[in-house]
Design a protein around this motif. Structure first.
Motif, PDB file in Angstrom:
ATOM      1  N   GLY A   3       6.745   5.220   2.155  1.00  0.00           N
ATOM      2  CA  GLY A   3       5.627   6.041   2.608  1.00  0.00           C
ATOM      3  C   GLY A   3       4.426   5.934   1.684  1.00  0.00           C
ATOM      4  O   GLY A   3       3.281   5.896   2.145  1.00  0.00           O
ATOM      5  N   ILE A   4       4.683   5.907   0.373  1.00  0.00           N
ATOM      6  CA  ILE A   4       3.587   5.790  -0.598  1.00  0.00           C
ATOM      7  C   ILE A   4       2.861   4.466  -0.417  1.00  0.00           C
ATOM      8  O   ILE A   4       1.624   4.407  -0.387  1.00  0.00           O
ATOM      9  CB  ILE A   4       4.127   5.911  -2.030  1.00  0.00           C
ATOM     10  N   VAL A   5       3.619   3.370  -0.275  1.00  0.00           N
ATOM     11  CA  VAL A   5       3.013   2.046  -0.093  1.00  0.00           C
ATOM     12  C   VAL A   5       2.232   1.983   1.210  1.00  0.00           C
ATOM     13  O   VAL A   5       1.106   1.460   1.253  1.00  0.00           O
ATOM     14  CB  VAL A   5       4.112   0.959  -0.125  1.00  0.00           C
ATOM     15  N   ALA A   6       2.794   2.528   2.288  1.00  0.00           N
ATOM     16  CA  ALA A   6       2.105   2.498   3.581  1.00  0.00           C
ATOM     17  C   ALA A   6       0.804   3.294   3.532  1.00  0.00           C
ATOM     18  O   ALA A   6      -0.247   2.825   4.000  1.00  0.00           O
ATOM     19  CB  ALA A   6       3.026   3.044   4.667  1.00  0.00           C
ATOM     20  N   GLY A  13      -7.309  -0.234   3.243  1.00  0.00           N
ATOM     21  CA  GLY A  13      -7.972  -0.833   4.401  1.00  0.00           C
ATOM     22  C   GLY A  13      -9.194  -0.035   4.831  1.00  0.00           C
ATOM     23  O   GLY A  13     -10.242  -0.607   5.156  1.00  0.00           O
ATOM     24  N   LEU A  14      -9.071   1.283   4.840  1.00  0.00           N
ATOM     25  CA  LEU A  14     -10.213   2.127   5.201  1.00  0.00           C
ATOM     26  C   LEU A  14     -11.345   1.972   4.190  1.00  0.00           C
ATOM     27  O   LEU A  14     -12.524   1.871   4.576  1.00  0.00           O
ATOM     28  CB  LEU A  14      -9.772   3.588   5.276  1.00  0.00           C
ATOM     29  N   LEU A 282       0.425  -0.115  11.389  1.00  0.00           N
ATOM     30  CA  LEU A 282      -0.528   0.989  11.507  1.00  0.00           C
ATOM     31  C   LEU A 282      -1.966   0.496  11.436  1.00  0.00           C
ATOM     32  O   LEU A 282      -2.823   0.911  12.229  1.00  0.00           O
ATOM     33  CB  LEU A 282      -0.270   2.023  10.404  1.00  0.00           C
ATOM     34  N   TRP A 283      -2.245  -0.394  10.465  1.00  0.00           N
ATOM     35  CA  TRP A 283      -3.621  -0.859  10.308  1.00  0.00           C
ATOM     36  C   TRP A 283      -4.052  -1.718  11.487  1.00  0.00           C
ATOM     37  O   TRP A 283      -5.207  -1.681  11.894  1.00  0.00           O
ATOM     38  CB  TRP A 283      -3.787  -1.626   8.998  1.00  0.00           C
ATOM     39  N   TRP A 284      -3.130  -2.497  12.058  1.00  0.00           N
ATOM     40  CA  TRP A 284      -3.482  -3.292  13.234  1.00  0.00           C
ATOM     41  C   TRP A 284      -3.886  -2.378  14.383  1.00  0.00           C
ATOM     42  O   TRP A 284      -4.859  -2.661  15.084  1.00  0.00           O
ATOM     43  CB  TRP A 284      -2.303  -4.169  13.642  1.00  0.00           C
ATOM     44  N   VAL A 292     -12.415  -3.952  14.917  1.00  0.00           N
ATOM     45  CA  VAL A 292     -12.679  -4.789  13.746  1.00  0.00           C
ATOM     46  C   VAL A 292     -11.444  -5.652  13.474  1.00  0.00           C
ATOM     47  O   VAL A 292     -10.414  -5.523  14.128  1.00  0.00           O
ATOM     48  CB  VAL A 292     -13.006  -3.934  12.505  1.00  0.00           C
ATOM     49  N   ALA A 293     -11.585  -6.540  12.487  1.00  0.00           N
ATOM     50  CA  ALA A 293     -10.480  -7.433  12.139  1.00  0.00           C
ATOM     51  C   ALA A 293      -9.285  -6.626  11.636  1.00  0.00           C
ATOM     52  O   ALA A 293      -9.434  -5.633  10.939  1.00  0.00           O
ATOM     53  CB  ALA A 293     -10.930  -8.441  11.085  1.00  0.00           C
ATOM     54  N   GLY A 294      -8.071  -7.099  11.968  1.00  0.00           N
ATOM     55  CA  GLY A 294      -6.872  -6.349  11.650  1.00  0.00           C
ATOM     56  C   GLY A 294      -6.137  -6.809  10.411  1.00  0.00           C
ATOM     57  O   GLY A 294      -4.977  -6.429  10.220  1.00  0.00           O
ATOM     58  N   ASP A 295      -6.764  -7.641   9.557  1.00  0.00           N
ATOM     59  CA  ASP A 295      -6.078  -8.088   8.353  1.00  0.00           C
ATOM     60  C   ASP A 295      -5.939  -6.923   7.371  1.00  0.00           C
ATOM     61  O   ASP A 295      -6.804  -6.069   7.268  1.00  0.00           O
ATOM     62  CB  ASP A 295      -6.830  -9.257   7.699  1.00  0.00           C
ATOM     63  N   VAL A 296      -4.839  -6.920   6.641  1.00  0.00           N
ATOM     64  CA  VAL A 296      -4.501  -5.801   5.759  1.00  0.00           C
ATOM     65  C   VAL A 296      -5.111  -6.007   4.378  1.00  0.00           C
ATOM     66  O   VAL A 296      -5.081  -7.108   3.829  1.00  0.00           O
ATOM     67  CB  VAL A 296      -2.968  -5.663   5.629  1.00  0.00           C
ATOM     68  N   ALA A 297      -5.673  -4.941   3.822  1.00  0.00           N
ATOM     69  CA  ALA A 297      -6.165  -4.954   2.439  1.00  0.00           C
ATOM     70  C   ALA A 297      -5.071  -4.384   1.545  1.00  0.00           C
ATOM     71  O   ALA A 297      -4.708  -3.217   1.671  1.00  0.00           O
ATOM     72  CB  ALA A 297      -7.441  -4.126   2.316  1.00  0.00           C
TER      73      ALA A 297
END
Length: 337
Positions: A3-6, A13-14, A282-284, A292-297
């Motif tokens: 959960g912390i990592v997610a 990403g935000l 979730l980010w996708w 916007v683009a769905g690549d993860v930061a």
């Protein structure tokens, strides 16, 4: 840990999206509506302008009957950067790049074919070359972020169902934005770069993932302490036997520390990959819904520090039960067994 990592990954990403206008297609400093050719030529010759694109947009009808905004970009001076999620922009007639939200709604990706109806009759099959984020002058749902399609400038006139809108998007040289805006505002309809509503809504949520990560850290820390204390109590008899057989206090403390480490390591080995997988999904969903683009930061500081912090917390949690195990006579523990 998962959960912390997610939460940290979604938060990263935000932060990257809100703080990087290019990611939502905003690379120009100023935009001109209904730009005339003489105005464009004057701006190209203006030393205060670093780059200028002429952007033409018009409504088109897809093969499914849905309407969409088609955009064509012509580089007149320099090159404004473009956010590309996958593939590339179209380079010739017969090619098209789709906005992320439009691509997700149509279920298309790079290599597929998009049919666009021709006003004169028939259908133009366009090969999808990329997923890109572009700006458009269209209003309403057709102008929503990520809902446009990008075509070659030579292709747009054949696809447009009405008179196209022509705008100029320019990037000023350092320190020249205010002066350029003031001069252009006297005679032209010019606008500074604006943040889309979709991005402003996400900006209001910037603190939410961080607060969630903090809460999960506190809950996870409490769970780790409880697991270490419970494990030490469960193995109290084994520690007493170790002491009775001649184990030194250092060996007893080391045994408790190893037990605490064993409790923490699986959480890291399983939690980090699981958290990244959940964050990617979730980010996708967030990115596609926003357009916007769905690549993860990746939150590298969190990922790098997480392992040492969790192990250190486990060892600190083991200090009290280790001291208790070394100070309690083995006979007092084994008497109850």
């Amino acid at each position: 840990v998962a959960g912390i990592v997610a939460a940290a990954t979604v938060g990263a990403g935000l932060q990257q999206l809100v703080g990087t206008p290019l990611r939502y297609g905003q690379s120009a400093d100023l935009s001109l509506i209904d730009a005339r050719e003489d105005t464009i030529a004057a701006l190209v010759a203006d030393p205060r302008v670093a780059a200028l694109h002429v952007v033409t947009s018009a409504d088109v009808v897809l093969g499914s009957g849905d309407r969409a905004a088609a955009v064509a970009t012509e580089h007149r001076l320099g090159a404004l950067p473009q956010a590309t999620a996958a593939g590339r922009a179209p380079e010739r007639p017969g090619e098209v790049a789709l906005g992320p939200r439009l691509a997700a709604r149509l279920g298309l990706s790079v290599g597929d074919v998009l049919d666009v109806r021709l006003p004169a009759g028939g259908v133009a099959p366009l090969a999808v070359t990329g997923i890109v984020v572009v700006t458009t002058q269209q209003s309403g749902e057709l102008g929503a972020l990520g809902e446009s399609l990008l075509v070659d400038p030579a292709q747009l006139p054949a696809l447009a169902t009405a008179e196209p809108l022509v705008g100029a998007y320019l990037q000023a040289r350092p320190g020249q934005i205010d002066a350029l805006f003031a001069d252009l505002s006297d005679d032209l309809e010019v606008f500074r770069a604006e943040t889309p509503d979709e991005i402003r809504n996400l900006a209001d949520l910037l603190l939410l993932p961080e607060l969630l990560a903090l809460v999960l850290t506190l809950v996870g820390g409490a769970g780790l302490v409880h697991a270490v204390l419970t494990g030490a109590r469960r193995h109290a008899a084994s520690l007493a036997v170790l002491s009775a057989l001649g184990g030194t206090p250092g060996q007893v403390r080391a045994a408790v520390a190893v037990g605490a480490t064993v409790a923490a390591v699986p959480a890291l080995l399983l939690g980090v990959p699981l958290g990244l997988a959940v964050a990617r999904v979730l980010w996708w969903e967030i990115a596609t819904g926003t357009g916007v683009a769905g690549d993860v930061a990746l939150p590298w500081p969190v990922l790098v520090a997480l392992g040492p912090v969790v192990l250190l917390a486990a060892l600190l949690a083991a200090v009290r039960p280790a001291l208790r195990a070394t100070r309690t006579p083995p006979a007092a523990v084994l008497r109850g067994e």
